[in-house]
Motif scaffolding. Structure first.
Motif, short mmCIF file in Angstrom:
data_model
loop_
_atom_site.label_atom_id
_atom_site.label_comp_id
_atom_site.label_asym_id
_atom_site.label_seq_id
_atom_site.Cartn_x
_atom_site.Cartn_y
_atom_site.Cartn_z
N GLY A 52 0.87 -1.18 0.00
CA GLY A 52 0.00 0.00 0.00
C GLY A 52 0.90 1.22 0.00
O GLY A 52 2.03 1.18 0.48
N ASP A 53 0.44 2.35 -0.55
CA ASP A 53 1.26 3.56 -0.58
C ASP A 53 1.16 4.29 0.76
O ASP A 53 0.15 4.20 1.46
CB ASP A 53 0.80 4.48 -1.72
CG ASP A 53 1.13 3.89 -3.09
OD1 ASP A 53 2.01 2.99 -3.15
OD2 ASP A 53 0.52 4.30 -4.08
N ILE A 54 2.18 5.07 1.08
CA ILE A 54 2.25 5.75 2.38
C ILE A 54 1.39 7.01 2.41
O ILE A 54 0.80 7.35 3.44
CB ILE A 54 3.72 6.16 2.66
CG1 ILE A 54 4.64 4.93 2.67
CG2 ILE A 54 3.84 6.93 3.96
CD1 ILE A 54 6.13 5.28 2.68
N ASN A 55 1.28 7.72 1.33
CA ASN A 55 0.90 9.12 1.25
C ASN A 55 -0.61 9.35 1.24
O ASN A 55 -1.39 8.46 1.57
CB ASN A 55 1.54 9.69 -0.02
CG ASN A 55 1.46 8.70 -1.16
OD1 ASN A 55 2.12 7.66 -1.14
ND2 ASN A 55 0.62 8.96 -2.13
N LEU A 56 -1.03 10.57 0.85
CA LEU A 56 -2.47 10.88 0.75
C LEU A 56 -3.07 10.22 -0.49
O LEU A 56 -3.99 9.41 -0.39
CB LEU A 56 -2.68 12.40 0.69
CG LEU A 56 -2.38 13.18 1.97
CD1 LEU A 56 -2.43 14.69 1.69
CD2 LEU A 56 -3.38 12.83 3.08
N ILE A 57 -2.58 10.60 -1.67
CA ILE A 57 -3.00 9.96 -2.93
C ILE A 57 -1.77 9.82 -3.82
O ILE A 57 -0.80 10.57 -3.69
CB ILE A 57 -4.12 10.73 -3.68
CG1 ILE A 57 -3.70 12.17 -3.99
CG2 ILE A 57 -5.43 10.67 -2.93
CD1 ILE A 57 -4.70 12.94 -4.86
#
Length: 315
Positions: A195-200
């Motif tokens: 999964g990505d860390i950020n907002l989008i």
């Protein structure tokens, strides 16, 4: 969901309230159910996209000893070059089969904020590389701002709720090269499930097969964009902030069939990060009897630091 929905940012930017609401409903539904959309109507033009691909291919074609002089020690890979196999997915010991570059924020109006970030690294051998990278960064950041405005409205927040947090945020543009595969990879993938860390995340280069998304039934589905689309997905920060109302979806880049091992793949994600002091505390409106608070309070900076250590990019 077994297909990535397609939306058009022109609907949100139109003066027609019905079209704007249609976009908010569509992207909100997609992010609550699969966490990904394919987006038309972004701010990248064909010439800029073509120039960027040309420049990043030129960079990754440079001799390894030339590239390695742009690998800056002590900054956790936040700027410049990160060599092949250095990054691994959370919980996975095998390094991903990729090398990449990082362009970071261009702070031009806040001296204190600029001190927080490492400087961007200039490539001497390619005079257009950094100019094209900066222009792409700015256009993707602009696209992301309007996507986040639509999500703020979906979450019953002020439309410009995220604007303050993303201005001069710690966002990263990452051109990635997945080189030809020369020997049987033992447990390694081009990009292992994560999964990505950020907002989008805004992803260029999802036009060919390879990117797969895991839906809520646990099935892997191919995520392929049309030539005029970019993929945009929810990251863990936004998922936390919305109490998992907006889903950060596990995704991966699988190795190609053996007959295509001799080919390179390029993809270019833009990771939209806020400023480090943004509180990712769960929004009150996202908590109710059926959905109790799932995450402890944390700032974006603390969360990023934690995850970079898990990825092996930071000691």
């Amino acid at each position: 969901m077994n297909k990535i929905p397609s939306v058009n940012l022109a609907d949100f930017l139109s003066d027609d309230k019905n079209r704007k609401q249609k976009f908010i409903n569509e992207i909100g539904h997609a992010y609550e159910n699969i966490g990904f959309v394919a987006l038309k109507g972004h701010f990248l033009d064909d010439t800029l996209v073509s120039d960027l691909y040309s420049e990043i291919k030129n960079f990754f074609d440079l001799p390894i000893e030339t590239k390695e002089k742009y690998e800056i020690p002590g900054i956790g890979g936040q700027r410049g070059y990160v060599s092949f196999g250095k990054e691994s997915a959370k919980g996975k010991k095998e390094g991903d089969l990729k090398e990449f570059w990082h362009f970071g924020q261009y702070v031009e109006d806040d001296v204190e904020r600029a001190k927080e970030y490492p400087e961007n690294v200039l490539v001497d051998e390619l005079p257009k590389f950094n100019k094209v990278g900066k222009e792409t960064y700015k256009m993707l950041e602009k696209t992301a701002k309007y996507v986040l405005r639509s999500l703020a409205l979906h979450l019953d927040l002020e439309e410009t709720y995220f604007d303050h947090y993303i201005k001069n945020g710690n966002s990263i543009l990452r051109p990635i090269h997945y080189p030809p595969i020369k020997t049987e990879p033992k447990g390694a993938e081009r990009a292992a499930a994560h999964g990505d860390i950020n907002l989008i995340t805004l992803l260029m280069g999802a036009q060919g097969k390879g990117l797969q998304v895991q839906n809520h039934n646990g099935d892997w589905i191919d995520a392929m964009a049309e030539p005029d689309e970019i993929m945009i997905n929810v990251g863990d920060m936004l998922s936390r902030h919305s109490n998992n109302k907006l889903k950060s979806t596990i995704h991966r880049v699988v190795n190609p069939p053996k007959e295509m091992w001799g080919t390179s793949r390029y993809s270019i994600p833009f990771f939209m990060h806020p400023i480090s002091e943004m509180k990712l505390d769960v929004l009150e409106d996202c908590i109710d009897a059926e959905n109790p608070k799932q995450f402890e309070d944390i700032t974006a900076g603390e969360f990023l630091d934690q995850r970079l250590k898990e990825l092996g990019l930071k000691k």
